[in-house]
Design a protein around this motif. Structure first.
Motif, mmCIF file in Angstrom:
data_model
loop_
_atom_site.group_PDB
_atom_site.id
_atom_site.type_symbol
_atom_site.label_atom_id
_atom_site.label_comp_id
_atom_site.label_asym_id
_atom_site.label_seq_id
_atom_site.Cartn_x
_atom_site.Cartn_y
_atom_site.Cartn_z
ATOM 1 N N ASP A 1 53.736 30.247 41.777
ATOM 2 C CA ASP A 1 53.528 30.298 43.232
ATOM 3 C C ASP A 1 52.785 29.049 43.710
ATOM 4 O OD1 ASP A 1 54.697 32.754 43.162
ATOM 5 O OD2 ASP A 1 52.890 33.894 43.706
ATOM 6 N N VAL B 1 55.126 38.608 39.649
ATOM 7 C CA VAL B 1 53.769 38.082 39.834
ATOM 8 C C VAL B 1 53.586 36.899 38.896
ATOM 9 C CG1 VAL B 1 51.305 38.597 39.682
ATOM 10 C CG2 VAL B 1 52.886 40.361 40.477
ATOM 11 N N THR C 1 55.730 44.003 48.166
ATOM 12 C CA THR C 1 56.826 43.134 47.759
ATOM 13 C C THR C 1 56.319 41.725 47.468
ATOM 14 O OG1 THR C 1 58.130 44.333 49.361
ATOM 15 C CG2 THR C 1 59.146 42.357 48.418
ATOM 16 N N HIS C 2 56.783 41.181 46.358
ATOM 17 C CA HIS C 2 56.512 39.763 46.101
ATOM 18 C C HIS C 2 57.753 38.974 46.514
ATOM 19 C CE1 HIS C 2 55.857 35.951 44.172
ATOM 20 N NE2 HIS C 2 54.617 36.296 43.872
ATOM 21 N N GLU D 1 48.978 43.330 40.545
ATOM 22 C CA GLU D 1 50.281 43.988 40.481
ATOM 23 C C GLU D 1 50.242 45.204 41.370
ATOM 24 O OE1 GLU D 1 51.959 44.490 36.603
ATOM 25 O OE2 GLU D 1 50.766 42.841 35.799
ATOM 26 N N ASN E 1 52.514 37.823 51.696
ATOM 27 C CA ASN E 1 52.155 39.019 50.919
ATOM 28 C C ASN E 1 51.230 38.767 49.732
ATOM 29 O OD1 ASN E 1 53.234 41.006 52.398
ATOM 30 N ND2 ASN E 1 55.038 41.363 51.121
ATOM 31 N N VAL E 2 50.461 37.714 49.769
ATOM 32 C CA VAL E 2 49.517 37.495 48.665
ATOM 33 C C VAL E 2 48.113 37.978 49.041
ATOM 34 C CG1 VAL E 2 50.796 35.543 47.698
ATOM 35 C CG2 VAL E 2 48.990 35.107 49.377
ATOM 36 N N ARG F 1 48.499 35.416 44.438
ATOM 37 C CA ARG F 1 48.565 36.833 44.097
ATOM 38 C C ARG F 1 48.346 37.012 42.598
ATOM 39 N NH1 ARG F 1 52.998 41.375 45.830
ATOM 40 N NH2 ARG F 1 52.567 42.800 44.105
#
Ligand code: GDP
Length: 364
Positions: A124, A119, A113-114, A108, A11-12, A105
């Motif tokens: 990460d 963030v 979803t992160h 925002e 999800n990035v 990522r």
């Protein structure tokens, strides 16, 4: 060709970026379309305005850009090194690439979803790097165990491998990536052959929101500082914008870029950063049939540069006729350059320069 692996947490924006990269009109350049080798492998034309200028002067019928391969390596998550998720297979994919484009990522969006619920691109980056370090440690232990018998037989190659593996192991156990190990010229080749994940150069790709594409933001600034500390590179890109550009015709794309305050597509910057990171350069072959770009490593000698076109060119190399790009343009082509004395005959020890227009003479 040279390969870049796109990695990052889920999800990035990896897939968004990969799809944009491989579908954009620029990537599909003229008569050498983007081809999908596998769903997650894309062969992208390297944008280079110089090639178009050369082709215009030589009235070349075809323009053939050089290529760079991107591999979308999804599925790298916390625990990947322990085989969680689809871990191990993905680590094997990373082993095969020349460099890593690590998407972080930096946007925002409450709707996206992160995986860690916040963030924080620097954290990460550490999560992924830790997985790669653990994977390296595991493979080093296995490999050193396999070397034990050969070491008793006093095998020189095994001794070198074991010494390098031990140095990497020490570094990793100190919590640092293997790329921090200082390697001598004599060991460089064997070191590279170890294919350790944390020796690959890293390009951090800060995926920012559309509003921040031209300026970057607080998150991308933190990534920039981290990259500088590590001696790695970073670029700022909005995957969303790239996705939109990839759907537009070239002149529409140009207008859209202007509206967003951008000078060029992120693809161009990403590839250029990849070129810099891998110390790559381009030379050209130009004639009425085609104008073509070729990729070499910085510092490549003329015979090996010829070998990129065909192995026989390298084997039978006699000499090269060379015109620097600026001279070719200033003299309005090969004939003019010849008359101005700008065409040089170069031998086996000539280091090909970025932008050189080359003509190889060889024995068959
Ligand atoms: P991957 O799992 O890393 O491949 O991520 P995807 O490319 O599938 O993106 C995950 C989600 O984030 C998708 O819904 C994207 O549309 C969205 N997304 C990607 N980039 C951006 C961005 O720059 N801004 C916003 N708001 N959403 C994005």
């Amino acid at each position: 060709g040279f390969k870049m692996g796109i990695v990052g947490l889920p999800n990035v924006g990896k897939s968004t970026l990969f799809n944009a990269l491989t579908k954009t009109a620029a990537a599909q350049a003229a008569n050498f379309p983007f081809c999908t080798i596998e769903p997650n492998v894309g062969d992208v034309a390297v944008p280079d305005a110089r090639l178009d200028k050369l082709a215009a002067i030589a009235k070349s019928r075809q323009i053939i850009p050089t290529r760079m391969t991107f591999v979308d390596i999804a599925g790298l998550v916390k625990g990947a090194s322990k085989g969680e998720g689809l871990g191990n297979q993905f680590l094997a994919n990373i082993r095969e690439v020349d460099a890593i484009a690590h998407v972080l990522r930096c946007f925002e969006d409450g709707d996206v979803t992160h995986v860690e619920g916040r963030v924080d691109p620097v954290a990460d980056a550490e999560t992924i790097e830790t997985e790669l370090m653990l994977a390296d440690l595991e493979s080093i232990e296995k490999r050193r165990a396999n070397l034990v018998r050969k070491l008793k037989g006093n095998d020189k190659e095994a001794q070198q491998q074991d010494r390098l593996l031990a140095a990497a192991q020490q570094m990793l156990e100190d919590g640092k990536p293997a790329r921090m190990v200082e390697v001598s010229d004599e060991d460089a080749k064997a070191w590279k052959n170890l294919q350790l994940l944390t020796t690959k150069p890293v390009l951090y790709v800060c995926n920012v929101s559309e509003e921040d594409a031209a300026t970057g933001n607080e998150y991308s600034e933190r990534v920039a500082r981290m990259a500088a500390d590590q001696g790695n590179a970073h670029v700022i890109i909005s995957a969303k914008i790239e996705e939109e550009i990839s759907l537009l015709e070239p002149d529409e794309a140009q207008m859209f870029l202007q509206e967003m305050g951008l000078e060029e597509p992120g693809l161009d910057r990403l590839i250029r950063a990849g070129y810099d990171l891998l110390k790559l350069e381009t030379y050209f072959t130009v004639g009425p049939k085609e104008a073509r770009a070729w990729t070499i490593r910085r510092g490549t000698l003329a015979p090996q540069a010829a070998g990129v076109i065909h192995g026989d060119f390298e084997k039978g190399f006699i000499r090269a006729e060379t015109i620097a790009y600026d001279d070719y343009i200033a003299c309005n082509g090969e004939q003019g350059a010849k008359e101005a004395g700008k065409m040089r005959a170069e031998g086996k020890s000539y280091v090909v320069k970025d932008g050189d227009v080359m003509h190889f003479l060889f024995n068959t």
